[in-house]
Write an enzyme that holds these catalytic residues in place. Structure first.
Site, PDB file in Angstrom:
ATOM      1  N   MET A  29      10.615 -15.556  29.957  1.00  0.00           N
ATOM      2  CA  MET A  29       9.640 -14.870  30.807  1.00  0.00           C
ATOM      3  C   MET A  29       8.222 -15.289  30.410  1.00  0.00           C
ATOM      4  O   MET A  29       7.243 -14.603  30.726  1.00  0.00           O
ATOM      5  CB  MET A  29       9.819 -13.360  30.701  1.00  0.00           C
ATOM      6  CG  MET A  29      11.191 -12.929  31.213  1.00  0.00           C
ATOM      7  SD  MET A  29      11.247 -11.233  31.776  1.00  0.00           S
ATOM      8  CE  MET A  29      10.862 -10.377  30.265  1.00  0.00           C
ATOM      9  N   GLY A  30       8.103 -16.408  29.698  1.00  0.00           N
ATOM     10  CA  GLY A  30       6.778 -16.919  29.347  1.00  0.00           C
ATOM     11  C   GLY A  30       6.139 -16.190  28.185  1.00  0.00           C
ATOM     12  O   GLY A  30       6.831 -15.516  27.424  1.00  0.00           O
ATOM     13  N   LEU A  32       4.951 -17.671  25.638  1.00  0.00           N
ATOM     14  CA  LEU A  32       5.848 -18.311  24.681  1.00  0.00           C
ATOM     15  C   LEU A  32       5.339 -18.248  23.248  1.00  0.00           C
ATOM     16  O   LEU A  32       4.136 -18.280  22.995  1.00  0.00           O
ATOM     17  CB  LEU A  32       6.076 -19.774  25.088  1.00  0.00           C
ATOM     18  CG  LEU A  32       6.674 -19.952  26.490  1.00  0.00           C
ATOM     19  CD1 LEU A  32       6.816 -21.440  26.814  1.00  0.00           C
ATOM     20  CD2 LEU A  32       8.019 -19.256  26.626  1.00  0.00           C
ATOM     21  N   GLY A  35       9.552 -18.307  18.511  1.00  0.00           N
ATOM     22  CA  GLY A  35      10.966 -17.958  18.741  1.00  0.00           C
ATOM     23  C   GLY A  35      11.520 -18.738  19.926  1.00  0.00           C
ATOM     24  O   GLY A  35      12.626 -19.283  19.879  1.00  0.00           O
ATOM     25  N   HIS A  36      10.722 -18.800  21.002  1.00  0.00           N
ATOM     26  CA  HIS A  36      11.137 -19.589  22.169  1.00  0.00           C
ATOM     27  C   HIS A  36      11.246 -21.071  21.791  1.00  0.00           C
ATOM     28  O   HIS A  36      12.204 -21.759  22.166  1.00  0.00           O
ATOM     29  CB  HIS A  36      10.111 -19.463  23.301  1.00  0.00           C
ATOM     30  CG  HIS A  36       9.989 -18.094  23.895  1.00  0.00           C
ATOM     31  ND1 HIS A  36       8.860 -17.326  23.755  1.00  0.00           N
ATOM     32  CD2 HIS A  36      10.842 -17.357  24.640  1.00  0.00           C
ATOM     33  CE1 HIS A  36       9.020 -16.176  24.398  1.00  0.00           C
ATOM     34  NE2 HIS A  36      10.221 -16.163  24.938  1.00  0.00           N
ATOM     35  N   GLN A  60      14.554  -6.795  36.356  1.00  0.00           N
ATOM     36  CA  GLN A  60      15.046  -6.330  35.059  1.00  0.00           C
ATOM     37  C   GLN A  60      14.081  -5.347  34.392  1.00  0.00           C
ATOM     38  O   GLN A  60      14.338  -4.892  33.289  1.00  0.00           O
ATOM     39  CB  GLN A  60      15.371  -7.495  34.127  1.00  0.00           C
ATOM     40  CG  GLN A  60      14.177  -8.225  33.562  1.00  0.00           C
ATOM     41  CD  GLN A  60      14.604  -9.434  32.766  1.00  0.00           C
ATOM     42  OE1 GLN A  60      15.106 -10.408  33.314  1.00  0.00           O
ATOM     43  NE2 GLN A  60      14.423  -9.386  31.456  1.00  0.00           N
ATOM     44  N   SER A 186       7.967 -11.774  19.338  1.00  0.00           N
ATOM     45  CA  SER A 186       8.194 -11.268  20.691  1.00  0.00           C
ATOM     46  C   SER A 186       6.922 -11.459  21.505  1.00  0.00           C
ATOM     47  O   SER A 186       5.811 -11.345  20.964  1.00  0.00           O
ATOM     48  CB  SER A 186       8.541  -9.782  20.614  1.00  0.00           C
ATOM     49  OG  SER A 186       8.404  -9.184  21.889  1.00  0.00           O
ATOM     50  N   SER A 187       7.100 -11.725  22.799  1.00  0.00           N
ATOM     51  CA  SER A 187       5.915 -11.856  23.665  1.00  0.00           C
ATOM     52  C   SER A 187       5.124 -10.562  23.646  1.00  0.00           C
ATOM     53  O   SER A 187       3.902 -10.560  23.775  1.00  0.00           O
ATOM     54  CB  SER A 187       6.355 -12.163  25.093  1.00  0.00           C
ATOM     55  OG  SER A 187       7.143 -13.325  25.103  1.00  0.00           O
TER      56      SER A 187
HETATM   57  P1  AMP Z   1      12.018 -13.631  26.834  1.00  0.00           P
HETATM   58  O1  AMP Z   1      10.937 -14.578  27.242  1.00  0.00           O
HETATM   59  O2  AMP Z   1      11.547 -12.531  25.929  1.00  0.00           O
HETATM   60  O3  AMP Z   1      12.845 -13.157  28.001  1.00  0.00           O
HETATM   61  O4  AMP Z   1      13.007 -14.468  25.921  1.00  0.00           O
HETATM   62  C1  AMP Z   1      13.567 -15.684  26.365  1.00  0.00           C
HETATM   63  C2  AMP Z   1      14.647 -16.084  25.403  1.00  0.00           C
HETATM   64  O5  AMP Z   1      14.096 -16.245  24.098  1.00  0.00           O
HETATM   65  C3  AMP Z   1      15.754 -15.012  25.265  1.00  0.00           C
HETATM   66  O6  AMP Z   1      17.016 -15.657  25.155  1.00  0.00           O
HETATM   67  C4  AMP Z   1      15.368 -14.309  23.987  1.00  0.00           C
HETATM   68  O7  AMP Z   1      16.477 -13.714  23.331  1.00  0.00           O
HETATM   69  C5  AMP Z   1      14.808 -15.471  23.176  1.00  0.00           C
HETATM   70  N1  AMP Z   1      13.921 -14.970  22.130  1.00  0.00           N
HETATM   71  C6  AMP Z   1      12.876 -14.114  22.265  1.00  0.00           C
HETATM   72  N2  AMP Z   1      12.326 -13.844  21.061  1.00  0.00           N
HETATM   73  C7  AMP Z   1      13.054 -14.528  20.149  1.00  0.00           C
HETATM   74  C8  AMP Z   1      13.000 -14.654  18.726  1.00  0.00           C
HETATM   75  N3  AMP Z   1      12.091 -13.999  18.006  1.00  0.00           N
HETATM   76  N4  AMP Z   1      13.915 -15.451  18.111  1.00  0.00           N
HETATM   77  C9  AMP Z   1      14.861 -16.110  18.841  1.00  0.00           C
HETATM   78  N5  AMP Z   1      14.964 -16.032  20.190  1.00  0.00           N
HETATM   79  C10 AMP Z   1      14.075 -15.256  20.834  1.00  0.00           C
END
Ligand code: AMP
Length: 281
Positions: A29-30, A32, A35-36, A60, A186-187
């Site tokens: 969801m950007g 970034l 983690g991404h 969602q 986390s974003s």
């Molecule tokens: P999101 O942009 O938050 O929807 O995350 C996109 C993908 O990145 C999802 O598969 C998340 O589980 C993964 N993700 C987000 N934060 C982390 C993190 N800290 N470590 C590993 N994967 C992550």
């Protein structure tokens, strides 16, 4: 390469498929962060090309303010992705492009794995996740797709989704990438100040406490200790702390010999909702 439409994306992918290239998909969801990038790095270990989708999926979000305040910065995201690997195909569709017949979620039956924790506290969230990922798998037809363990229930849901829809994609999980403090990247962390980021480390500290004491204390005792830790931190509201066996993800207070368990936590700080989880045995 940034691509905004399904037709242009499929055109680019058709050429790669003709050349027998292995295509990976990393849905995001950007906003970034590292983690991404670690997830994308994992994808490049197995794939020739990686499609990273950036799409803040309205179906969602169970909370309109959360959707509205979700951090967005497409330009910085694209720069970051291309610095990491210029081959990355960045798919940035509009809501209309994805939801051509209305912004609605399909209803799925994922069973017990989505009933509790996030499924209980974010009504409708997992149907929205299932809907967007099913769409993305249909559009991209990736050979492999990568999801973070940070959203552990989501990762399990996607594996179940592929079983239900029989889409020919291999789903892979990647470990949670953390700050030095232990806080999961986390974003949503972008909405916290320095002091709040420090306070938020209590989520990870609680999970580590559970991990360290899992064989010594009962699950009930662990949960009580975590509640006490949060009671002293007025800025942080504990939404849930649960321990569940990984087979069914149903919160329990009974340990069964031979079963694998994980601890799950969600808490809110200054209107920002954070989640995390850890493997216990
Ligand atoms: P999101 O942009 O938050 O929807 O995350 C996109 C993908 O990145 C999802 O598969 C998340 O589980 C993964 N993700 C987000 N934060 C982390 C993190 N800290 N470590 C590993 N994967 C992550």
């Amino acid at each position: 390469m940034q691509i905004k439409t399904i037709v242009a994306l499929q055109d680019a992918l058709n050429k790669l498929n003709e050349n027998k290239q292995i295509i990976g998909l990393v849905p995001t969801m950007g906003a970034l962060h590292d983690g991404h990038l670690a997830l994308i790095e994992h994808a490049y270990k197995d794939c020739d090309y990686v499609v990273v989708s950036i799409f803040v999926n309205p179906t969602q979000f169970n909370n309109a303010t959360d959707l509205q305040k979700y951090p967005r910065n497409i330009k910085a995201d694209i720069d970051l992705l291309h610095q990491q690997n210029p081959k990355t195909i960045v798919f940035t569709p509009s809501v209309e492009e994805i939801y051509q017949s209305g912004v609605v979620a399909e209803t799925f039956d994922f069973g017990s794995i989505t009933k509790f924790m996030e499924g209980e506290y974010r009504q409708g969230h997992f149907n929205g996740v299932g809907t967007i990922i099913k769409h993305l798998f249909t559009i991209v037809k990736p050979h492999k797709a990568y999801f973070g363990e940070k959203d552990y229930q989501q990762l399990r849901l996607i594996k179940k989704l592929v079983e239900i829809t029989k889409q020919p994609v291999q789903v892979k999980g990647s470990p949670t990438y953390r700050e030095v403090s232990g806080l999961a990247k986390s974003s949503r962390n972008k909405r916290l100040n320095k002091q709040e980021l420090e306070t938020a480390t209590l989520l990870h500290k609680s999970l580590k406490f559970a991990d360290k004491n899992f064989s010594k204390l009962t699950i009930h005792e662990i949960k009580e200790e975590v509640k006490k830790l949060f009671a002293t931190e007025k800025q942080l509201d504990l939404e849930y702390f649960e321990i569940a066996a990984v087979d069914d993800l149903i919160p329990t207070e009974t340990k069964v010999e031979g079963k694998k368990y994980r601890a799950f936590i969600a808490a809110v700080i200054n209107d920002v909702r954070l989640i995390d989880n850890i493997s216990l045995n």
